[in-house]
Scaffold this motif. Structure first.
Motif, PDB file in Angstrom:
ATOM      1  N   ALA A 172       1.098  -1.256   0.093  1.00 12.96           N
ATOM      2  CA  ALA A 172      -0.074  -0.119   0.167  1.00 12.96           C
ATOM      3  C   ALA A 172       0.722   1.354   0.018  1.00 12.96           C
ATOM      4  N   ALA A 173       2.018   1.201   0.854  1.00 12.35           N
ATOM      5  CA  ALA A 173       2.809   2.141   0.881  1.00 12.35           C
ATOM      6  C   ALA A 173       3.441   2.770  -0.476  1.00 12.35           C
ATOM      7  N   PHE A 174       4.024   1.440  -1.162  1.00 14.41           N
ATOM      8  CA  PHE A 174       4.573   1.853  -2.676  1.00 14.41           C
ATOM      9  C   PHE A 174       3.828   1.932  -3.527  1.00 14.41           C
ATOM     10  N   ARG A 175       2.602   1.733  -3.245  1.00 14.53           N
ATOM     11  CA  ARG A 175       1.508   2.217  -4.443  1.00 14.53           C
ATOM     12  C   ARG A 175       1.144   3.506  -4.225  1.00 14.53           C
ATOM     13  N   ARG A 176       1.180   4.134  -3.120  1.00 10.92           N
ATOM     14  CA  ARG A 176       1.103   5.587  -2.661  1.00 10.92           C
ATOM     15  C   ARG A 176       2.081   6.260  -3.171  1.00 10.92           C
ATOM     16  N   ASP A 177       3.331   5.784  -3.009  1.00 16.34           N
ATOM     17  CA  ASP A 177       4.564   6.474  -3.334  1.00 16.34           C
ATOM     18  C   ASP A 177       4.872   6.658  -5.094  1.00 16.34           C
ATOM     19  N   GLY A 178       4.017   5.812  -5.615  1.00 20.35           N
ATOM     20  CA  GLY A 178       4.470   5.890  -7.240  1.00 20.35           C
ATOM     21  C   GLY A 178       4.500   4.500  -7.837  1.00 20.35           C
ATOM     22  N   GLY A 179       4.487   3.688  -7.186  1.00 17.79           N
ATOM     23  CA  GLY A 179       4.601   2.399  -8.041  1.00 17.79           C
ATOM     24  C   GLY A 179       4.647   1.070  -6.907  1.00 17.79           C
ATOM     25  N   PHE A 180       4.218  -0.078  -7.377  1.00 14.98           N
ATOM     26  CA  PHE A 180       4.806  -1.467  -6.711  1.00 14.98           C
ATOM     27  C   PHE A 180       4.623  -2.539  -7.721  1.00 14.98           C
ATOM     28  N   ASP A 181       5.576  -3.436  -7.609  1.00 12.26           N
ATOM     29  CA  ASP A 181       5.741  -4.361  -8.482  1.00 12.26           C
ATOM     30  C   ASP A 181       6.414  -5.432  -7.342  1.00 12.26           C
ATOM     31  N   PRO A 182       5.487  -6.681  -7.387  1.00  8.48           N
ATOM     32  CA  PRO A 182       6.365  -7.757  -6.507  1.00  8.48           C
ATOM     33  C   PRO A 182       7.690  -7.982  -6.692  1.00  8.48           C
ATOM     34  N   GLU A 183       8.284  -7.653  -7.626  1.00  5.82           N
ATOM     35  CA  GLU A 183       9.554  -8.106  -8.087  1.00  5.82           C
ATOM     36  C   GLU A 183      10.296  -6.637  -7.999  1.00  5.82           C
ATOM     37  N   MET A 184      10.000  -5.829  -7.506  1.00  3.21           N
ATOM     38  CA  MET A 184      10.909  -4.512  -7.221  1.00  3.21           C
ATOM     39  C   MET A 184      11.870  -4.660  -6.312  1.00  3.21           C
ATOM     40  N   MET A 185      13.074  -4.238  -6.380  1.00  2.00           N
ATOM     41  CA  MET A 185      14.000  -4.135  -5.448  1.00  2.00           C
ATOM     42  C   MET A 185      13.781  -3.305  -4.230  1.00  2.00           C
ATOM     43  N   LEU A 186      14.611  -3.716  -3.155  1.00  2.00           N
ATOM     44  CA  LEU A 186      14.410  -2.912  -1.976  1.00  2.00           C
ATOM     45  C   LEU A 186      15.824  -3.149  -1.422  1.00  2.00           C
ATOM     46  N   VAL A 187      15.871  -2.112  -0.643  1.00  2.00           N
ATOM     47  CA  VAL A 187      17.317  -1.891   0.322  1.00  2.00           C
ATOM     48  C   VAL A 187      16.787  -2.217   1.601  1.00  2.00           C
ATOM     49  N   PHE A 188      17.301  -3.273   2.128  1.00  4.52           N
ATOM     50  CA  PHE A 188      16.857  -3.872   3.329  1.00  4.52           C
ATOM     51  C   PHE A 188      18.043  -3.642   4.385  1.00  4.52           C
ATOM     52  N   GLU A 189      17.875  -2.725   5.384  1.00  5.34           N
ATOM     53  CA  GLU A 189      19.086  -2.311   6.131  1.00  5.34           C
ATOM     54  C   GLU A 189      18.734  -2.942   7.591  1.00  5.34           C
ATOM     55  N   THR A 190      19.788  -3.696   8.179  1.00  2.77           N
ATOM     56  CA  THR A 190      19.463  -3.632   9.631  1.00  2.77           C
ATOM     57  C   THR A 190      20.571  -2.914  10.470  1.00  2.77           C
ATOM     58  N   PHE A 191      20.114  -2.624  11.704  1.00  2.00           N
ATOM     59  CA  PHE A 191      20.912  -1.670  12.541  1.00  2.00           C
ATOM     60  C   PHE A 191      20.635  -1.996  13.820  1.00  2.00           C
ATOM     61  N   GLU A 192      21.656  -1.253  14.576  1.00  2.00           N
ATOM     62  CA  GLU A 192      21.668  -1.206  16.106  1.00  2.00           C
ATOM     63  C   GLU A 192      21.544  -0.052  16.912  1.00  2.00           C
ATOM     64  N   LEU A 193      20.781   0.096  17.778  1.00  2.04           N
ATOM     65  CA  LEU A 193      20.789   1.429  18.567  1.00  2.04           C
ATOM     66  C   LEU A 193      21.843   1.702  19.566  1.00  2.04           C
ATOM     67  N   VAL A 194      22.665   2.761  18.972  1.00  7.03           N
ATOM     68  CA  VAL A 194      23.966   2.895  19.695  1.00  7.03           C
ATOM     69  C   VAL A 194      23.716   4.011  20.775  1.00  7.03           C
ATOM     70  N   GLU A 195      22.683   4.780  20.744  1.00  5.34           N
ATOM     71  CA  GLU A 195      22.672   5.858  21.584  1.00  5.34           C
ATOM     72  C   GLU A 195      21.374   6.434  21.668  1.00  5.34           C
ATOM     73  N   ASP A 196      20.398   6.370  22.848  1.00  3.80           N
ATOM     74  CA  ASP A 196      18.936   7.211  22.821  1.00  3.80           C
ATOM     75  C   ASP A 196      19.738   8.684  23.475  1.00  3.80           C
ATOM     76  N   LEU A 197      19.254   9.527  22.751  1.00  2.00           N
ATOM     77  CA  LEU A 197      19.796  10.932  23.243  1.00  2.00           C
ATOM     78  C   LEU A 197      18.955  11.581  24.130  1.00  2.00           C
ATOM     79  N   ALA A 198      17.765  10.759  24.534  1.00  2.00           N
ATOM     80  CA  ALA A 198      16.909  11.372  25.423  1.00  2.00           C
ATOM     81  C   ALA A 198      17.757  11.240  26.686  1.00  2.00           C
ATOM     82  N   ASP A 199      18.743  10.473  26.863  1.00  2.00           N
ATOM     83  CA  ASP A 199      19.462  10.114  28.039  1.00  2.00           C
ATOM     84  C   ASP A 199      20.645  10.993  28.209  1.00  2.00           C
ATOM     85  N   ARG A 200      20.936  12.055  27.235  1.00  2.00           N
ATOM     86  CA  ARG A 200      21.804  12.916  27.467  1.00  2.00           C
ATOM     87  C   ARG A 200      21.522  13.838  28.326  1.00  2.00           C
TER      88      ARG A 200
END
Length: 140
Positions: free
Chosen positions: A112-140
């Motif tokens: 639904a989001a990709f369709r809203r943003d201009g196009g969707f294809d089940p074969e479309m390429m994605l960039v899938f990023e995994t990350f870790e939280l390093v610092e919560d700046l609310a704690d500063r």
């Protein structure tokens, strides 16, 4: 905010700044999911990076996740980056984005989001990023 951002650029050189969504409520919710350890990944259409390959996530890079008002909220570090077709995303990958408990729910929301943003294809390429939280700046 300028002094804070300059300080963060000294501590985390080259860090880019972004918000997790283009809507305030969703952006706030996604920040909380990261804080709770439930969101450790992001995906985007590879086409979003056309013309700006430097914007692609890079393993080891730190980034600043901003609050809706532009102030810095979190520091994350990219752990892995994978280019993958939408149809090849696994359930294990989908749930790391933190918003959905099943692959089917993830697919419906992202399609639904990709369709809203201009196009969707089940074969479309994605960039899938995994990350870790390093610092919560609310704690500063």
């Amino acid at each position: 905010m300028i002094d804070e951002m300059e300080d963060l650029q000294v501590t985390y050189p080259g860090a880019g700044t972004f918000t997790f969504s283009d809507e305030k409520v969703q952006s706030d919710a996604l920040l909380e999911l990261v804080r709770a350890g439930k969101k450790t990944a992001n995906s985007a259409a590879l086409a979003e990076f056309d013309g700006d390959p430097e914007a692609l996530p890079k393993v080891g890079r730190h980034d600043i996740a901003a609050n809706w008002d532009g102030t810095a909220a979190l520091i994350i570090r990219t752990v892995s980056v994978q280019q993958i077709r939408f149809c090849d995303v696994t359930e294990a990958m989908a749930v790391t984005e933190g918003e959905d408990n099943t692959l089917d729910a993830w697919r419906k929301r992202h399609e639904a989001a990709f369709r809203r943003d201009g196009g969707f294809d089940p074969e479309m390429m994605l960039v899938f990023e995994t990350f870790e939280l390093v610092e919560d700046l609310a704690d500063r």
